[in-house]
Design a protein around this motif. Structure first.
Motif, PDB file in Angstrom:
ATOM      1  N   ALA A  25      -7.521   0.066   4.020  1.00 45.43           N
ATOM      2  CA  ALA A  25      -8.108   0.325   5.415  1.00 45.43           C
ATOM      3  C   ALA A  25      -9.389  -0.508   5.724  1.00 45.43           C
ATOM      4  N   GLY A  26     -10.018  -1.037   4.634  1.00 48.85           N
ATOM      5  CA  GLY A  26     -10.866  -2.031   5.017  1.00 48.85           C
ATOM      6  C   GLY A  26     -12.344  -1.912   4.076  1.00 48.85           C
ATOM      7  N   ASP A  27     -12.246  -0.700   3.113  1.00 48.86           N
ATOM      8  CA  ASP A  27     -13.619  -0.205   2.650  1.00 48.86           C
ATOM      9  C   ASP A  27     -13.176  -0.382   1.043  1.00 48.86           C
ATOM     10  N   LEU A  28     -13.583  -1.465   0.475  1.00 49.25           N
ATOM     11  CA  LEU A  28     -13.260  -1.410  -0.912  1.00 49.25           C
ATOM     12  C   LEU A  28     -14.184  -0.777  -1.614  1.00 49.25           C
ATOM     13  N   LYS A  29     -15.491  -0.814  -1.371  1.00 46.67           N
ATOM     14  CA  LYS A  29     -16.380  -0.091  -2.238  1.00 46.67           C
ATOM     15  C   LYS A  29     -16.281   1.366  -2.491  1.00 46.67           C
ATOM     16  N   LYS A  30     -15.950   1.959  -1.389  1.00 48.89           N
ATOM     17  CA  LYS A  30     -15.638   3.343  -1.140  1.00 48.89           C
ATOM     18  C   LYS A  30     -14.535   3.787  -1.808  1.00 48.89           C
ATOM     19  N   GLY A  31     -13.183   2.912  -1.589  1.00 50.92           N
ATOM     20  CA  GLY A  31     -11.850   3.054  -2.346  1.00 50.92           C
ATOM     21  C   GLY A  31     -12.225   3.004  -3.979  1.00 50.92           C
ATOM     22  N   LEU A  32     -12.943   1.961  -4.453  1.00 48.00           N
ATOM     23  CA  LEU A  32     -13.150   2.186  -5.740  1.00 48.00           C
ATOM     24  C   LEU A  32     -13.997   3.402  -6.395  1.00 48.00           C
ATOM     25  N   SER A  33     -14.902   3.726  -5.419  1.00 43.90           N
ATOM     26  CA  SER A  33     -15.612   4.881  -5.790  1.00 43.90           C
ATOM     27  C   SER A  33     -14.935   6.026  -5.826  1.00 43.90           C
TER      28      SER A  33
END
Length: 266
Positions: A25-33
């Motif tokens: 959905a476009g939030d790489l940082k939050k996804g990996l977190s």
């Protein structure tokens, strides 16, 4: 290239692994977190000894149900927000697949090495030797961070005659102790040991009624089954090296008798 994000895909990817829907959905940082948070919680729970108890595992399951629901809703909201989304370099199917494979590898590693990393194991009881404490079919949790065997503890260990086989018995004596049986009563260091008492109808055979005194070598354990007449234990094949102990049985995770589920093993 601009392409809207599909909330259904975000939800499905979140189900596969929390965080992957956010990457889509476009939030790489939050996804990996979120991926890191999931496995961080598991590691902390393992270090804290939570995973070796029935209620600890139950609480963790409830936590992760809530965690998954939160992550799915969050990823769907993010996808709906990014209707006009500029695709990033990580928005490719092969990156999603790579993340999924990496997470699967991590999960498999943690599960296969859960005894060493997370401090617990689960086993199913195949025999009646520990009745009534443990019954055939019981699924037990075992604390693998257990390093100081004590008399009365129920343990899982490598069978001395064939270390491919695991046994579960109760510790009756430790290194330098003496142990004997008179009139069905187990004596440790010359005194009756109440932690090893069993009903009379489970100690009728001669070997259960009487045994000459034995002295236990250092770093060895003498173990007995709770159903003395129906147990292959140290009376027949000798002592167990402390180093061959897998862990202490803590609770019954599942049983055919629902009233026994969650019971602490004593």
């Amino acid at each position: 290239m601009t392409k809207k994000r599909n909330p259904i895909w975000a939800a499905l990817l979140s189900v596969l692994t929390p965080g992957l829907g956010h990457v889509y959905a476009g939030d790489l940082k939050k996804g990996l977190s979120l991926i890191g948070a999931e496995y961080g919680v598991i590691l902390v729970a393992g270090i804290a000894g939570v995973l070796s108890t029935f209620y600890g595992i139950a609480v963790l399951i409830v936590f992760f149900i809530g965690f998954y629901i939160f992550v799915i809703i969050s990823s769907v909201r993010l996808a709906l927000k990014n209707r006009q989304y500029q695709l990033q370099s990580y928005n490719r199917w092969y990156w999603y697949l790579a993340i999924l494979m990496a997470v699967s590898l991590l999960a498999n590693t943690l599960f296969s090495a859960r005894g060493a990393i997370l401090g617990y194991q689960t086993y199913q009881i195949p025999s009646r030797a520990m009745e009534p404490t443990l019954q055939v079919g019981d699924l037990i949790t075992v604390n693998t961070r257990y390093h100081q065997p004590k008399v009365g503890d129920v343990i899982v260990f490598l069978y001395p005659k064939d270390q491919r086989i695991l046994y579960v018995k109760r510790v009756a004596a430790v290194g330098h102790d003496t142990v004997s049986i008179h009139d069905g009563v187990v004596y440790r260091n010359g005194k009756p040991e109440p932690l090893l008492a069993v009903p009379e109808d489970r100690r009728v055979r001669n070997i259960s009624v009487s045994m000459d005194e034995r002295r236990i070598p250092e770093n060895e354990l003498f173990v007995l089954g709770d159903w003395r007449d129906n147990s292959s234990d140290s009376r027949f094949w000798g002592t167990v090296p402390v180093n061959d102990v897998i862990g202490q049985v803590t609770q019954i995770w599942f049983a055919n008798d629902a009233s026994r589920i969650g019971k602490t093993v004593k």
